[in-house]
Write an enzyme that holds these catalytic residues in place. Structure first.
Site, PDB file in Angstrom:
ATOM      1  N   CYS A   1       4.757 -30.287   2.715  1.00  0.00           N
ATOM      2  CA  CYS A   1       4.605 -29.021   3.433  1.00  0.00           C
ATOM      3  C   CYS A   1       5.107 -29.184   4.861  1.00  0.00           C
ATOM      4  O   CYS A   1       4.605 -30.037   5.611  1.00  0.00           O
ATOM      5  CB  CYS A   1       3.140 -28.580   3.446  1.00  0.00           C
ATOM      6  SG  CYS A   1       2.872 -27.075   4.421  1.00  0.00           S
TER       7      CYS A   1
ATOM      8  N   CYS B   1       0.822  -1.207   0.000  1.00  0.00           N
ATOM      9  CA  CYS B   1       0.000   0.000   0.000  1.00  0.00           C
ATOM     10  C   CYS B   1       0.856   1.257   0.000  1.00  0.00           C
ATOM     11  O   CYS B   1       0.430   2.306  -0.488  1.00  0.00           O
ATOM     12  CB  CYS B   1      -0.922   0.005   1.216  1.00  0.00           C
ATOM     13  SG  CYS B   1      -2.169  -1.302   1.183  1.00  0.00           S
TER      14      CYS B   1
END
Length: 360
Positions: A260, A201
């Protein structure tokens, strides 16, 4: 004085409406109904990050009648927040309020029946389990990957679902992660992106409608879980570009990885990475370094403020000290020993200033 006159007197106290009236439009929505509303009122959620996403989703949950909500945020309000962080006002900025505290004040005025617990802290490996365990749901309002990997570890270890969200520019994405039911966050994003390789942002800007859309989807997913409608939760990675009116829902049902480390091997690398020393983290695009000391540090703000007044301008409230040593450097100091050193992106310089402030 008659009851009628008293009800219309300017100073008359007004009792909160009964729950049946307050939530009547929500209970008329068949998937929730009275039974779902009762469940919402008995359940809890922790919101990590009370910026743009977190302030929207927290407001929806409090208005919906959640029983208990914890608000976790490390930051203090700035003027640039007001463009998209809907819970806050100019007065909150002028009062130098931490986001968690300002959010709690506003949310209590919206629904006094909800138990609201503000926590002004950085979510770290040292406190994440303590702050998040015991909640029925975790909502991601953070703005960095390290916190999300940490939330993912706690989610898997404690079997707590969480709802991811991220927004940059006019684009955003969200997904609900349910331990044992969906791939985990680390299955989809095995490693964080290289520093500086993705927009934020601060570098690409952001428009508030994109924030509201993603946070509202997060809140809707939360209501599904909290009301006992988990089967209705999305199992896809939803992406949107509001500027070009593009919506994509990616099927990730087969993305669970047998290798994972987190969900397949129960290795909680981010949660187990416990450092006892002082850490320095750059807050992207803000020319600010956060310094966090070893856990267990407590600072007496009054005594520190008195000592610093001879060295610069000091403003203090019950939550923090703002210390301006010169035009280039400002430090925001918290009771837990954290500091936001504004005016530098060099962690070495920030640590030196931190040490000078605390005399260590």
């Amino acid at each position: 004085m008659s009851l009628e006159n008293n009800l219309h007197s300017p100073g008359a106290a007004k009792a909160a409406p009964p729950a049946a009236e307050r939530y009547s439009r929500q209970t008329r929505f068949a998937p929730i109904g009275d039974a779902g509303q009762l469940m919402i009122g008995e359940r809890s959620a922790a919101v990590v990050g009370l910026g743009a996403l977190g302030s929207v989703s927290a407001q929806h949950l409090v208005r919906s009648g959640i029983g208990r909500i914890r608000l976790i945020d490390r930051d203090v309000l700035e003027w640039s927040n007001l463009q998209r962080q809907v819970l806050y006002t100019e007065d909150d900025v002028q009062r130098m309020l931490p986001k968690a505290q300002a959010a709690a004040e506003r949310l209590r005025s919206i629904n006094s029946s909800v138990s609201i617990d503000p926590v002004v802290a950085d979510l770290t490996s040292s406190n994440a389990e303590q702050l998040l365990e015991g909640f029925d749901l975790i909502i991601d309002g953070s703005d960095n990957f390290s916190v999300r990997y940490l939330i993912n570890d706690v989610s898997l270890k404690r079997s707590i679902p969480w709802i991811y969200g991220g927004v940059v520019g006019a684009s955003g994405m969200t997904m609900s992660f349910i331990p044992g039911k969906t791939p985990c966050f680390r299955c989809l994003f095995p490693a964080p992106p290289a520093a500086g390789s993705v927009d934020t942002c601060d570098t690409a800007g952001v428009i508030s409608p994109a924030v509201d859309l993603i946070a509202s989807i997060q809140a809707a997913e939360a209501l599904k879980w909290l009301s006992g409608n988990s089967d209705a939760m999305q199992r896809t990675l939803f992406q949107v570009d509001l500027w070009h009116h593009r919506y994509i829902s990616l099927d990730v049902s087969k993305s669970k990885r047998d290798d994972c480390p987190a969900c397949s091997k129960d290795q909680y690398d981010y949660l187990d990475d416990r450092e006892d020393g002082v850490s320095a983290v750059s807050l992207c695009g803000r020319n600010t370094i956060q310094i966090a000391p070893a856990k267990g540090t407590r600072i007496q703000l009054g005594a520190l403020a008195a000592r610093l007044r001879s060295a610069g301008d000091v403003e203090q409230n019950q939550f923090l000290i703002r210390f301006r040593r010169d035009k280039e450097m400002t430090a925001i100091l918290f009771p837990d020993g954290r500091a936001l050193i504004q005016g530098t992106e060099d962690p070495i310089v920030a640590k030196r200033i931190y040490n000078e402030i605390y005399g260590i």
